[in-house]
Enzyme design. Sequence first.
Site, PDB file in Angstrom:
ATOM      1  NE  ARG A 113      -3.885  -2.143   2.225  1.00 38.18           N
ATOM      2  CZ  ARG A 113      -3.669  -3.450   2.324  1.00 38.18           C
ATOM      3  NH1 ARG A 113      -2.476  -3.912   2.625  1.00 38.18           N
ATOM      4  NH2 ARG A 113      -4.652  -4.301   2.117  1.00 38.18           N
ATOM      5  CG  HIS A 138      -0.981  -5.595  -4.289  1.00 31.84           C
ATOM      6  ND1 HIS A 138       0.127  -5.521  -3.479  1.00 31.84           N
ATOM      7  CD2 HIS A 138      -1.788  -6.537  -3.714  1.00 31.84           C
ATOM      8  CE1 HIS A 138      -0.008  -6.381  -2.470  1.00 31.84           C
ATOM      9  NE2 HIS A 138      -1.162  -6.995  -2.582  1.00 31.84           N
ATOM     10  CG  HIS A 212      -0.200 -11.562  -3.926  1.00 26.37           C
ATOM     11  ND1 HIS A 212      -0.985 -12.445  -3.229  1.00 26.37           N
ATOM     12  CD2 HIS A 212      -0.408 -10.360  -3.353  1.00 26.37           C
ATOM     13  CE1 HIS A 212      -1.659 -11.784  -2.296  1.00 26.37           C
ATOM     14  NE2 HIS A 212      -1.319 -10.509  -2.351  1.00 26.37           N
ATOM     15  CG  ASP A 284      -3.160  -8.174   5.072  1.00 29.54           C
ATOM     16  OD1 ASP A 284      -2.053  -8.172   4.474  1.00 29.54           O
ATOM     17  OD2 ASP A 284      -4.225  -7.836   4.533  1.00 29.54           O
ATOM     18  CD  GLU A 357       1.623 -10.277  -0.338  1.00 24.62           C
ATOM     19  OE1 GLU A 357       1.556  -9.122  -0.818  1.00 24.62           O
ATOM     20  OE2 GLU A 357       0.775 -10.714   0.433  1.00 24.62           O
TER      21      GLU A 357
HETATM   22  C1  GLA Z   1      -1.990  -8.283   0.179  1.00 23.39           C
HETATM   23  C2  GLA Z   1      -2.585  -7.281   1.040  1.00 23.39           C
HETATM   24  C3  GLA Z   1      -3.861  -7.828   1.560  1.00 23.39           C
HETATM   25  C4  GLA Z   1      -4.754  -8.198   0.433  1.00 23.39           C
HETATM   26  C5  GLA Z   1      -4.113  -9.169  -0.422  1.00 23.39           C
HETATM   27  C6  GLA Z   1      -4.991  -9.487  -1.601  1.00 23.39           C
HETATM   28  O1  GLA Z   1      -1.573  -9.352   0.917  1.00 23.39           O
HETATM   29  O2  GLA Z   1      -1.782  -6.887   2.110  1.00 23.39           O
HETATM   30  O3  GLA Z   1      -4.474  -6.890   2.379  1.00 23.39           O
HETATM   31  O4  GLA Z   1      -5.017  -7.082  -0.337  1.00 23.39           O
HETATM   32  O5  GLA Z   1      -2.879  -8.652  -0.848  1.00 23.39           O
HETATM   33  O6  GLA Z   1      -6.319  -9.630  -1.259  1.00 23.39           O
END
Ligand code: GLA
Length: 393
Positions: A113, A138, A212, A284, A357
């Site tokens: 982000r 992304h 991803h 996350d 990731e």
């Molecule tokens: C990344 C983001 C998550 C989500 C995934 C896809 O991992 O951090 O919040 O957006 O991609 O859904």
Amino acid sequence: MQRTLAPKVSGWSVMLAWSAACTGGGGAQRPAASVAREPFGTTDQGAAVNVYTLKNAHGMEVRATSYGGIILSLKVPDRNGRFDDVVLGYDSLSDYQRASPYFGAIIGRYGNRIAGGRFTLDGRTYTLARNNGPNHLHGGLKGFDKVVWDVAPFEHPDSVGLVFRYRSPDGEEGYPGTLQATVTYTLTDRNELIFDYLGTTDRATPVNLTQHSYFNLAGDGKGDILGHVVTLNADHFTPVDSTLIPTGEIRAVAGTPFDFRTPTAIGARIAQDDEQLRYGRGYDHNFVLNKGGTGGSPGEGAALTLAARVYEPSTGRVMEIYTTEPGMQFYTGNFLDGTLRGKHGVVYRHRYGFAMETQHFPDTPNKPDFPSTTLHPGEQYRSQTIYKFAVQP
Ligand code: GLA
């Protein structure tokens, strides 16, 4: 860590195959490693897309497509030698084009982000798509996961692979400068899948490339991933606000549900009443990898270190992740909610896959204290990540 990236393909048409015995391996004949190409359809915009199948000498198989560099399937053995596909995805190109939560794709120009879809670089403010609540995620509306890459397959004595190339024009998705991106997937006979990322630009730009893939080491569609046992080589993580933008704090994991320094099931603490877990709807978050003092800014040539180890008890499958990157987003499929139907009609319910990731930290273009993601003309963006598969009794 340097590797040869030059593709070694001559007269490649439909299929290349060779026997390891021919390459001087000696002893018993092993199955041939190979790379093959087939059509995978046409995008809504009319571009032809191919699918490539890589096999190594132990039967490990990766299928990937020129659309987004998406890894469609990844077959690895369990402790009894049984192969299963361990990544989530779809059967058809149209499914990927319709609605994919980045299944298996290359992510760019900026993975993760950027707050408010804005950043300032060299005194100029750039505006990006806000495609994730108030934030940019992304790479925007049409990130590197949704473009068709040029693909060149290659073969080496102990590996096969694909070189993906994409020229991202100046201003694409709001980013400055023309970025030449090259991503190489190498499948080795040591059951490693290696990702090498290279980039150059003609104007300063943020770059943060990643992959991803969503994993379920028990096999795609075989339930949730809460029983997977995870070890993360990270003493710290970057806590976030309610929109998943890092606050800037580098917080110790000790005493929190983010402490994976010893092997711990994903599900062991995921339901704890913790503000960070509430914000992420689970994990996350970006983990700050222990790098032993190495930096990791673009062009610096950071060290390759262990980031994570994942063990799936019912099958014995193990995945280790090594990376030159300073961070890793550990995402536990919290947004999967049973509305997506994947390969062979499997319904992806809550937490049916996890992603790891490898990356620079989220929102770095607005966080001067984080390791820089700015690539300047004349520099080379260079990053490597290895997924290594094994089994454990
Ligand atoms: C990344 C983001 C998550 C989500 C995934 C896809 O991992 O951090 O919040 O957006 O991609 O859904």
